[in-house]
Design a protein around this motif. Sequence first.
Motif, mmCIF file in Angstrom:
data_model
loop_
_atom_site.group_PDB
_atom_site.id
_atom_site.type_symbol
_atom_site.label_atom_id
_atom_site.label_comp_id
_atom_site.label_asym_id
_atom_site.label_seq_id
_atom_site.Cartn_x
_atom_site.Cartn_y
_atom_site.Cartn_z
ATOM 1 N N VAL A 118 0.702 -1.267 -0.274
ATOM 2 C CA VAL A 118 -0.116 0.260 -0.111
ATOM 3 C C VAL A 118 0.475 1.724 -0.401
ATOM 4 O O VAL A 118 2.141 1.264 0.393
ATOM 5 N N GLN A 119 0.193 1.919 -0.239
ATOM 6 C CA GLN A 119 0.828 4.085 -0.676
ATOM 7 C C GLN A 119 0.968 4.390 0.836
ATOM 8 O O GLN A 119 -0.092 4.088 1.917
ATOM 9 N N ALA A 120 2.125 5.102 1.119
ATOM 10 C CA ALA A 120 1.922 6.187 2.291
ATOM 11 C C ALA A 120 0.690 6.508 2.559
ATOM 12 O O ALA A 120 0.154 7.563 1.170
ATOM 13 N N GLY A 121 -0.042 6.984 3.530
ATOM 14 C CA GLY A 121 -1.495 6.865 3.490
ATOM 15 C C GLY A 121 -2.396 6.496 3.652
ATOM 16 O O GLY A 121 -3.760 6.424 3.653
ATOM 17 N N GLY A 122 -2.153 5.545 2.785
ATOM 18 C CA GLY A 122 -3.133 4.249 2.828
ATOM 19 C C GLY A 122 -3.738 3.429 3.986
ATOM 20 O O GLY A 122 -3.358 3.756 5.261
ATOM 21 N N SER A 123 -4.686 2.482 3.761
ATOM 22 C CA SER A 123 -4.781 2.128 4.760
ATOM 23 C C SER A 123 -5.207 0.386 4.317
ATOM 24 O O SER A 123 -5.248 -0.249 2.748
ATOM 25 N N LEU A 124 -5.097 -0.321 5.586
ATOM 26 C CA LEU A 124 -5.469 -1.979 5.648
ATOM 27 C C LEU A 124 -5.704 -2.655 6.668
ATOM 28 O O LEU A 124 -5.415 -1.611 7.695
ATOM 29 N N ARG A 125 -6.783 -3.753 6.490
ATOM 30 C CA ARG A 125 -7.283 -4.411 7.880
ATOM 31 C C ARG A 125 -7.170 -5.673 7.966
ATOM 32 O O ARG A 125 -6.818 -5.772 7.031
ATOM 33 N N LEU A 126 -6.081 -5.662 9.027
ATOM 34 C CA LEU A 126 -5.862 -7.320 9.303
ATOM 35 C C LEU A 126 -7.026 -8.651 9.832
ATOM 36 O O LEU A 126 -7.615 -7.314 10.886
ATOM 37 N N THR A 127 -6.465 -9.792 9.408
ATOM 38 C CA THR A 127 -7.781 -10.515 10.128
ATOM 39 C C THR A 127 -6.571 -11.616 10.167
ATOM 40 O O THR A 127 -6.120 -11.900 10.316
ATOM 41 N N CYS A 128 -7.302 -12.022 12.109
ATOM 42 C CA CYS A 128 -6.487 -13.361 12.281
ATOM 43 C C CYS A 128 -7.679 -13.877 12.724
ATOM 44 O O CYS A 128 -8.639 -13.731 13.646
ATOM 45 N N ALA A 129 -7.821 -15.084 12.510
ATOM 46 C CA ALA A 129 -8.755 -16.175 12.606
ATOM 47 C C ALA A 129 -8.023 -17.060 13.571
ATOM 48 O O ALA A 129 -7.012 -17.765 12.830
ATOM 49 N N ALA A 130 -8.595 -17.752 14.206
ATOM 50 C CA ALA A 130 -8.817 -18.803 15.451
ATOM 51 C C ALA A 130 -9.259 -20.141 15.368
ATOM 52 O O ALA A 130 -10.384 -19.607 15.115
ATOM 53 N N SER A 131 -8.739 -20.872 15.724
ATOM 54 C CA SER A 131 -9.328 -22.556 15.924
ATOM 55 C C SER A 131 -8.740 -22.735 17.011
ATOM 56 O O SER A 131 -7.695 -22.970 17.114
ATOM 57 N N GLY A 132 -9.568 -23.829 17.269
ATOM 58 C CA GLY A 132 -8.995 -25.435 18.119
ATOM 59 C C GLY A 132 -8.837 -24.599 19.746
ATOM 60 O O GLY A 132 -8.494 -25.341 20.105
ATOM 61 N N ARG A 133 -9.702 -23.465 19.236
ATOM 62 C CA ARG A 133 -10.012 -23.135 20.977
ATOM 63 C C ARG A 133 -10.759 -21.889 21.088
ATOM 64 O O ARG A 133 -10.785 -21.109 20.501
ATOM 65 N N ARG A 134 -11.366 -21.660 22.534
ATOM 66 C CA ARG A 134 -11.950 -21.214 22.510
ATOM 67 C C ARG A 134 -11.116 -19.764 22.861
ATOM 68 O O ARG A 134 -11.096 -19.271 24.619
ATOM 69 N N PHE A 135 -10.989 -18.744 22.086
ATOM 70 C CA PHE A 135 -10.286 -17.721 22.674
ATOM 71 C C PHE A 135 -11.297 -16.871 23.052
ATOM 72 O O PHE A 135 -10.528 -15.292 23.178
ATOM 73 N N SER A 136 -12.130 -16.824 22.852
ATOM 74 C CA SER A 136 -12.694 -15.654 23.265
ATOM 75 C C SER A 136 -12.893 -15.506 24.893
ATOM 76 O O SER A 136 -12.794 -14.487 25.158
ATOM 77 N N SER A 137 -11.436 -16.358 25.463
ATOM 78 C CA SER A 137 -11.538 -16.308 27.359
ATOM 79 C C SER A 137 -10.631 -15.465 27.099
ATOM 80 O O SER A 137 -9.175 -14.978 28.612
ATOM 81 N N TYR A 138 -9.758 -15.024 26.840
ATOM 82 C CA TYR A 138 -8.355 -14.731 26.940
ATOM 83 C C TYR A 138 -7.874 -13.435 25.651
ATOM 84 O O TYR A 138 -8.086 -12.842 24.531
#
Length: 125
Positions: free
Chosen positions: A12-32
């Motif tokens: 991306v060019q300077a001044g631009g935007s990105l959205r990173l996503t992290c998908a979790a599996s194998g455990r209930r990450f909602s507690s951490y």
Amino acid sequence: QVQLVESGGGLVQAGGSLRLTCAASGRRFSSYAMGWFRQAPGKEREFVACISWSGGSTYYADSVKGRFTISRDNAKNTVYLQMNSLKPEDTAVYYCAVDLHSVPYSIAHHEYDYWGQGTQVTVSS
């Protein structure tokens, strides 16, 4: 098997935007707590942002405060990093990680228990 998978990186060019996503599996990450870190070539891995299990508390590195926003959707076991006003110095491999012990969170990478494989973010000037 615990797995974290990052996506959303790119060029991306300077001044631009990105959205990173992290998908979790194998455990209930909602507690951490979960965090984002980054590592540029020749540099140590550094803290970027973290979020408590509920999403009610967040913390940012000074270098990204006001430009990056961390959020999570526990129903989807997913954490996001919205990156705006990107700068060339933001260029790095970005990693998400989960902290099974700290409350509400930690900024120390050694406290995190599981890591994703990373996604490259490159910001051109």
